[in-house]
Write a protein that holds these residues in place. Structure first.
Motif, PDB file in Angstrom:
ATOM      1  N   LEU A  53      20.590 -54.992 -16.013  1.00 41.95           N
ATOM      2  CA  LEU A  53      19.366 -55.524 -16.608  1.00 41.95           C
ATOM      3  C   LEU A  53      18.452 -54.376 -16.986  1.00 41.95           C
ATOM      4  O   LEU A  53      18.330 -53.401 -16.243  1.00 41.95           O
ATOM      5  N   ILE A  54      17.833 -54.494 -18.146  1.00 35.31           N
ATOM      6  CA  ILE A  54      16.813 -53.527 -18.535  1.00 35.31           C
ATOM      7  C   ILE A  54      15.508 -54.273 -18.764  1.00 35.31           C
ATOM      8  O   ILE A  54      15.507 -55.452 -19.124  1.00 35.31           O
ATOM      9  N   ARG A  55      14.411 -53.588 -18.521  1.00 35.39           N
ATOM     10  CA  ARG A  55      13.082 -54.169 -18.732  1.00 35.39           C
ATOM     11  C   ARG A  55      12.482 -53.544 -19.983  1.00 35.39           C
ATOM     12  O   ARG A  55      12.568 -52.341 -20.189  1.00 35.39           O
ATOM     13  N   MET A  56      11.909 -54.407 -20.819  1.00 38.21           N
ATOM     14  CA  MET A  56      11.245 -53.900 -22.014  1.00 38.21           C
ATOM     15  C   MET A  56      10.007 -54.725 -22.305  1.00 38.21           C
ATOM     16  O   MET A  56       9.882 -55.870 -21.865  1.00 38.21           O
ATOM     17  N   SER A  57       9.107 -54.131 -23.074  1.00 40.71           N
ATOM     18  CA  SER A  57       7.863 -54.806 -23.440  1.00 40.71           C
ATOM     19  C   SER A  57       8.150 -55.911 -24.450  1.00 40.71           C
ATOM     20  O   SER A  57       9.206 -55.945 -25.099  1.00 40.71           O
ATOM     21  N   ASP A  58       7.188 -56.803 -24.580  1.00 41.51           N
ATOM     22  CA  ASP A  58       7.285 -57.870 -25.566  1.00 41.51           C
ATOM     23  C   ASP A  58       7.395 -57.288 -26.974  1.00 41.51           C
ATOM     24  O   ASP A  58       8.170 -57.774 -27.793  1.00 41.51           O
TER      25      ASP A  58
END
Length: 82
Positions: A12-17
């Motif tokens: 999983l990667i986290r990214m901004s909207d």
């Protein structure tokens, strides 16, 4: 008797909207959202292992997943230097 094959969970990667929307807007064809929006407005997005490996290979010291993805988008949209 068949054995059940257990697949490893996808990274999983986290990214901004903003990054998520940019990816959706530059996708060729239909964008199929697989991310889950979090309460803080970021997205957790499952990715294939080979994509994770490429992100890790591109990562510069101190960069987050978001930084690497933004840089890759910039390179992709700007083309390569001549």
């Amino acid at each position: 008797m068949a054995l059940a094959v257990m697949e490893a969970p996808m990274p999983l990667i986290r990214m901004s909207d903003a990054t998520y929307k940019t990816i959706a807007s530059i996708t060729i064809g239909t964008f199929r959202s697989t991310g889950q929006r979090q309460a803080d407005g970021t997205w957790l997005v499952p990715i294939e292992q080979d994509t994770w490996d490429r992100i890790q290979a591109m990562r510069l010291p101190g960069e987050t997943d978001e930084d690497v993805i933004q840089r890759a988008i910039h390179i992709s949209l700007g083309g390569r230097p001549s």
